[in-house]
Design a protein around this motif. Structure first.
Motif, PDB file in Angstrom:
ATOM      1  N   MET A  54      76.440 -39.247  93.011  1.00  0.00           N
ATOM      2  CA  MET A  54      76.365 -40.621  92.507  1.00  0.00           C
ATOM      3  C   MET A  54      75.593 -41.518  93.479  1.00  0.00           C
ATOM      4  SD  MET A  54      77.720 -40.843  89.527  1.00  0.00           S
ATOM      5  CE  MET A  54      78.725 -39.841  88.441  1.00  0.00           C
ATOM      6  N   ARG A  55      75.800 -41.305  94.793  1.00  0.00           N
ATOM      7  CA  ARG A  55      75.075 -42.103  95.785  1.00  0.00           C
ATOM      8  C   ARG A  55      73.593 -41.728  95.801  1.00  0.00           C
ATOM      9  NH1 ARG A  55      80.033 -41.338  98.693  1.00  0.00           N
ATOM     10  NH2 ARG A  55      79.206 -39.568  99.874  1.00  0.00           N
ATOM     11  N   TYR A  56      73.292 -40.428  95.597  1.00  0.00           N
ATOM     12  CA  TYR A  56      71.892 -40.008  95.497  1.00  0.00           C
ATOM     13  C   TYR A  56      71.190 -40.722  94.343  1.00  0.00           C
ATOM     14  CZ  TYR A  56      71.576 -36.171  98.901  1.00  0.00           C
ATOM     15  OH  TYR A  56      71.500 -35.438 100.047  1.00  0.00           O
ATOM     16  N   MET A  57      71.851 -40.780  93.183  1.00  0.00           N
ATOM     17  CA  MET A  57      71.236 -41.402  92.010  1.00  0.00           C
ATOM     18  C   MET A  57      71.070 -42.908  92.234  1.00  0.00           C
ATOM     19  SD  MET A  57      72.685 -39.391  88.628  1.00  0.00           S
ATOM     20  CE  MET A  57      74.425 -39.600  88.948  1.00  0.00           C
ATOM     21  N   ALA A  58      72.042 -43.537  92.895  1.00  0.00           N
ATOM     22  CA  ALA A  58      71.930 -44.966  93.183  1.00  0.00           C
ATOM     23  C   ALA A  58      70.749 -45.234  94.130  1.00  0.00           C
ATOM     24  CB  ALA A  58      73.235 -45.483  93.789  1.00  0.00           C
ATOM     25  N   TYR A  59      70.563 -44.365  95.113  1.00  0.00           N
ATOM     26  CA  TYR A  59      69.445 -44.522  96.049  1.00  0.00           C
ATOM     27  C   TYR A  59      68.108 -44.365  95.319  1.00  0.00           C
ATOM     28  CZ  TYR A  59      66.389 -43.646 100.054  1.00  0.00           C
ATOM     29  OH  TYR A  59      65.377 -43.702 100.966  1.00  0.00           O
ATOM     30  N   THR A  60      68.024 -43.378  94.423  1.00  0.00           N
ATOM     31  CA  THR A  60      66.783 -43.171  93.659  1.00  0.00           C
ATOM     32  C   THR A  60      66.465 -44.383  92.798  1.00  0.00           C
ATOM     33  OG1 THR A  60      67.194 -40.788  93.612  1.00  0.00           O
ATOM     34  CG2 THR A  60      65.628 -41.659  92.008  1.00  0.00           C
ATOM     35  N   VAL A 137      78.068 -36.628  80.419  1.00  0.00           N
ATOM     36  CA  VAL A 137      76.825 -36.421  81.152  1.00  0.00           C
ATOM     37  C   VAL A 137      76.334 -37.773  81.644  1.00  0.00           C
ATOM     38  CG1 VAL A 137      74.487 -35.505  81.076  1.00  0.00           C
ATOM     39  CG2 VAL A 137      76.278 -34.449  79.679  1.00  0.00           C
ATOM     40  N   ILE A 138      76.281 -37.973  82.977  1.00  0.00           N
ATOM     41  CA  ILE A 138      75.779 -39.211  83.577  1.00  0.00           C
ATOM     42  C   ILE A 138      74.399 -38.912  84.135  1.00  0.00           C
ATOM     43  CG2 ILE A 138      76.230 -41.040  85.226  1.00  0.00           C
ATOM     44  CD1 ILE A 138      79.048 -38.678  84.434  1.00  0.00           C
ATOM     45  N   CYS A 139      73.386 -39.614  83.645  1.00  0.00           N
ATOM     46  CA  CYS A 139      71.999 -39.309  83.989  1.00  0.00           C
ATOM     47  C   CYS A 139      71.321 -40.554  84.562  1.00  0.00           C
ATOM     48  CB  CYS A 139      71.249 -38.811  82.748  1.00  0.00           C
ATOM     49  SG  CYS A 139      69.513 -38.411  83.049  1.00  0.00           S
ATOM     50  N   ASN A 140      70.395 -40.343  85.499  1.00  0.00           N
ATOM     51  CA  ASN A 140      69.584 -41.411  86.073  1.00  0.00           C
ATOM     52  C   ASN A 140      68.268 -41.473  85.297  1.00  0.00           C
ATOM     53  OD1 ASN A 140      68.384 -43.335  87.625  1.00  0.00           O
ATOM     54  ND2 ASN A 140      68.262 -42.103  89.497  1.00  0.00           N
ATOM     55  N   LEU A 141      68.007 -42.604  84.640  1.00  0.00           N
ATOM     56  CA  LEU A 141      66.788 -42.739  83.844  1.00  0.00           C
ATOM     57  C   LEU A 141      65.541 -42.869  84.710  1.00  0.00           C
ATOM     58  CD1 LEU A 141      67.906 -45.074  80.911  1.00  0.00           C
ATOM     59  CD2 LEU A 141      67.607 -42.602  80.901  1.00  0.00           C
TER      60      LEU A 141
END
Length: 540
Positions: A54-60, A137-141
């Motif tokens: 989750m922190r990786y996706m927030a950073y991206t 499924v939680i995805c980073n757009l």
């Protein structure tokens, strides 16, 4: 398979707190345990820890502009106001028990259909707090290579079409989705035949059509006027309920909304008070609401009504029984067609026999008939010996194979319609979960969960026993019908209630005759070979 898209958000941390932990308790306090999480899977990230993911996706997401510059692009471009946190759920039917690998692969396939699999980060979370298996499924757009935000327009329609393809391959549980998609496809096909300039896509339009090539379709809402008329025309609560059932609705007790109407086809719930005008009236003096079905019908008792879940379960059983009845009708129709075909063959055979008699064989047949009559009239009740025993045995074995084959086909059909293996796996899973918990150590909410597990096991076992009983009764009836369909063609004739021939003796006798002929043939070939050798020596 039911896909459901959630509202987009901006906080990956909040998504992690919601999907990776238990929901808030009655006091509004969020707990930090993760008892409802069965398993997790991290996609396109260098970690297996979902919290770190989750922190990786927030950073991206926060460094999207920097990623654009690294990819050789510009910071300019579409800025999303809805957020880059995109999530959806996939729920299986209660009768389905998919494995973890299957659920993970299907989730990745859904991401691929949306175009979010290759360069987008995602976390898959499976929950176990409900009766049906489901994943979130939680995805980073934000594309982790280009920094651009992916477009997910028409995502609900894309997932609906994908879910239909899945069910057609693994078993259909949501027939209404197929009807809706057919309506959308029909509407889209009609638009393609519009004249130039009238439709959304013109004949000279160079822009490619979207992948879905469909339009939104909504089923017709509940007819309030019809419900009002049924209410006004009914003189008792029983008549009102019967009228609702005739029109596809069931009156039930709601969890929060009092009395509700349940659609027997889709299972949707509608508030009764919103459909009936004047059901409740406000007292001008006290300011309180009064009225309801109790004031209109004296025989009405809300305690006699079923709950929404009970109505849905009853409708599910009715559909299962309807499928069984449909299979029974198909089998009966097949039996009738086979009998008709046999009659036609018999009729044609008889016709050919009559033609032979007309061609000069009548005299011969008359002679044979005279011989048979003479044998029947003998005083010592001598009868013709039946065909050789091995032929009788072959016919009996063929009859048994035909009976066993038809019964096996019926059992396959019952296995497919009842899905017994899925019920057994579900019961085993519940028992395994129950065995991990000791009742003496439980209290409060844990004790309720323990008792709820026992009730679920009892209900599932009762359903499995009912299926087994119905299956046994149905197979017993079908066995009798099939045995009547294939009567024994070689009933043994008896003299003084004793069989006139021993099948085993005749069979052994036949085997000895065959061996004797084979030995005779071997000797004949040896003699021929010896004569040929002798001729060769003389010529030499």
């Amino acid at each position: 398979m039911i896909p459901k898209v959630a509202r987009r958000g901006h906080s990956f941390k909040g998504a992690g707190l919601y999907y990776l932990h238990d929901k808030a308790n009655n006091n509004g306090e969020r707990v930090s345990t993760s008892d409802r999480v069965a398993w997790t899977y991290v996609h396109n990230m260098p970690t297996d820890d979902p919290e770190k993911a989750m922190r990786y996706m927030a950073y991206t997401s926060m460094n999207a502009d920097h990623l654009k510059e690294q990819a050789g692009g510009s910071r300019a471009g579409r800025k999303s106001t809805k957020g880059s946190v995109y999530s959806f759920s996939l729920a299986w039917h209660t009768n389905e028990t998919p494995e973890e690998d299957h659920m993970r692969n299907i989730s990745l396939d859904a991401l691929d259909r949306l175009g979010l699999k290759d360069n987008h980060q995602a976390v898959i979370v499976a929950h176990q707090e409900t009766d049906h298996d489901h994943v979130h499924v939680i995805c980073n757009l934000v594309n982790m290579e280009t920094g651009k935000i992916a477009s997910v327009s028409n995502d609900r329609l894309i997932l609906s079409k994908w879910a239909q393809e899945y069910e057609l391959e693994h078993g259909v549980y949501c027939e209404q989705r197929i009807k809706n998609n057919e309506q959308r496809a029909k509407h889209s096909k009609d638009k393609d035949h519009h004249k130039e300039g009238q439709g959304e896509y013109r004949s000279d339009d160079t822009k490619a059509k979207p992948e879905t090539d469909i339009v939104k379709h909504r089923e017709k809402k509940i007819d309030k006027v019809q419900i009002q008329e049924l209410y006004q025309q009914s003189d008792s609560a029983e008549a009102f309920q019967a009228a609702l059932q005739d029109n596809g609705y069931e009156l039930a007790k709601g969890d929060r909304r009092g009395l509700v109407l349940v659609d027997n086809v889709t299972g949707k719930v509608h508030s009764l008070s919103r459909q009936l005008k004047g059901l409740w009236q406000k007292d001008k003096e006290t300011g309180k609401w009064r009225g309801g079905l109790e004031d209109r019908f004296s025989d009405f008792d809300a305690n006699d009504l079923m709950s929404v879940e009970e109505v849905r379960k009853a409708n599910t059983y009715d559909r299962e029984q309807e499928n069984i009845d449909r299979h029974n009708r198909e089998l009966d129709a097949a039996d009738l067609a086979a009998k008709e075909k046999a009659k036609q063959i018999e009729k044609s055979t008889q016709q050919r026999s009559d033609d032979k008699n007309k061609d000069g064989l009548k005299e011969k047949n008359t002679k044979k008939q005279t011989q048979r009559d003479a044998l029947k009239n003998k005083s010592d009740r001598e009868v013709l010996l039946p065909p050789p025993a091995y032929k009788k045995l072959d016919r009996q074995q063929k009859r048994q194979r035909d009976i066993d084959y038809e019964l096996a086909q019926i059992e396959k059909m019952l296995d497919k319609s009842h899905n017994v293996s899925a019920h057994e796996k579900r019961i085993q899973a519940l028992q395994d979960k129950l065995s991990k918990t000791k009742r003496v150590d439980l209290f409060g909410r844990e004790r309720k969960a323990y008792n709820r597990l026992k009730e679920q096991i009892a209900l599932a076992q009762k359903g499995l026993d009912d299926i087994a009983q119905r299956r046994a009764e149905y197979l017993s009836i079908k066995r009798k019908q099939i045995e009547e369909k294939y009567p024994d063609p070689d009933q043994q004739k008896t003299v003084n209630d004793q069989p006139i021939i021993d099948l085993e003796t005749e069979k052994q006798k036949r085997i000895e005759e065959i061996k004797a002929r084979q030995l005779k043939e071997v000797n004949r070939r040896e003699d021929k070979r010896s004569r040929d050798d002798g001729y060769g020596l003389d010529r030499g």
